[in-house]
Motif scaffolding. Sequence first.
Motif, mmCIF file in Angstrom:
data_model
loop_
_atom_site.group_PDB
_atom_site.id
_atom_site.type_symbol
_atom_site.label_atom_id
_atom_site.label_comp_id
_atom_site.label_asym_id
_atom_site.label_seq_id
_atom_site.Cartn_x
_atom_site.Cartn_y
_atom_site.Cartn_z
ATOM 1 N N PRO A 35 0.819 -1.220 0.000
ATOM 2 C CA PRO A 35 0.000 0.000 0.000
ATOM 3 C C PRO A 35 0.857 1.276 0.000
ATOM 4 O O PRO A 35 0.545 2.243 -0.693
ATOM 5 N N THR A 36 1.970 1.249 0.777
ATOM 6 C CA THR A 36 2.872 2.422 0.825
ATOM 7 C C THR A 36 3.527 2.638 -0.530
ATOM 8 O O THR A 36 3.617 3.768 -1.017
ATOM 9 N N VAL A 37 3.969 1.556 -1.152
ATOM 10 C CA VAL A 37 4.575 1.655 -2.490
ATOM 11 C C VAL A 37 3.591 2.267 -3.473
ATOM 12 O O VAL A 37 3.924 3.186 -4.227
ATOM 13 N N SER A 38 2.347 1.792 -3.462
ATOM 14 C CA SER A 38 1.327 2.310 -4.383
ATOM 15 C C SER A 38 1.106 3.801 -4.194
ATOM 16 O O SER A 38 1.026 4.564 -5.155
ATOM 17 N N MET A 39 1.048 4.224 -2.926
ATOM 18 C CA MET A 39 0.839 5.641 -2.628
ATOM 19 C C MET A 39 2.025 6.490 -3.128
ATOM 20 O O MET A 39 1.848 7.529 -3.772
#
Length: 395
Positions: A35-39
């Motif tokens: 999720p952090t990577v996507s953001m």
Amino acid sequence: MTVKQKNKKKVLNCIRDHSPISRAEIAVKARISKPTVSMLVDDLIQEKLIFEKGIGESSSQGGRRPIQLYFNEKAFFIIGTDIGGTKVKTTICDLGGNIVASCSFKTVQYLKSGLLKQIAKEIDAMIDKNSIDRSKILGMGAGVPGITETNRGIVVEAPSLNWIRYPFIQEAKQFFTFPVYVDNDVNVAALGEQWLGNARNKRNVLFIAVGTGIGSGIIIHNQLYRGSTYAAGELGYMVTDKNEMKGDFTPVFHRYGYLESVAGGKAIGARLTKAVLEDPEHPLYAEAMESELPGEMAFKLAKTGDKTAMAVLAEAIQHLAYGIINAASLLNPEVIILGGGVLKSADLLLPKLTEIVNQYLPSSVELKISQLGDHAGALGAVSLFLREHETIFKI
């Protein structure tokens, strides 16, 4: 730097080093949650630092193919200038080190009127000619032929430019609106080779430039080693024959060191001239009577089998090899890169140098010729900026 900024930089570097790459692969390589990577990827896309393109390979289990991410090398530009005693070469590069524009001029023409003023003019012309957005220029790195206090931006001494304690960065502020960094030209060339050349992915590097003088740039544990007074790497001052040094030795130029006075380009020319004058039958005898032969002549003659030139070169190669042995024994680099004008005749030098060096070293080392050649200085100056300036792209 916040945790988010650190992670963002980590993700960007991951994409720069491994593109094309998917979000899932970034999460694994960077060890950051999906999720952090996507953001962070969404942020980077919005800032136009990366872009999405096409589709990747499907997984072994089948299913939807992941979208691939690419680093946008054209997002910003950096200027690199290599200020030499003979010429000044300036390039504008993208973030991948690809040269977008390049120009050069003879140093002597603008030494009195101001080199930085002329560099600024050349940069303006290149920007206009190539329709580069000025707001996308991050800054400039510069290499100069002399001892340089990088933290204060002062060139302590650059004899070929007649600079003594020259306030380079202070002067640069008159002509450039972007940040500027300066360092010794051989240090800068070492950074260039590590970034894009034959020292890529190496953390311990010795770059040796053999021209009129001999100098070196030293990278230890991925950091440029400058020394306590910014004078590390002055290989030209090594003594490779104590008997000659104890005799009536005089340097080839005022304040030059021993090694460059016996193995530098000027020294090779002087020794060739002396040897030719001892042989009235030599085809270049008359020319040598008129003026000193250039160092390049020794290489040209040696290729034709001229014994006088071959003997002169053999002597110079031995001295250079002993200097390399001394430096390599002390520093234990992963690779030694050889550059500078004399190394344009690498086919004559490299095999013999390698043979002598590895014969005497405790552990063998790889000797390579500079991959970047004439571009090493300017591209290295770009690398200097990337290393010194605090940006998301910092190397």
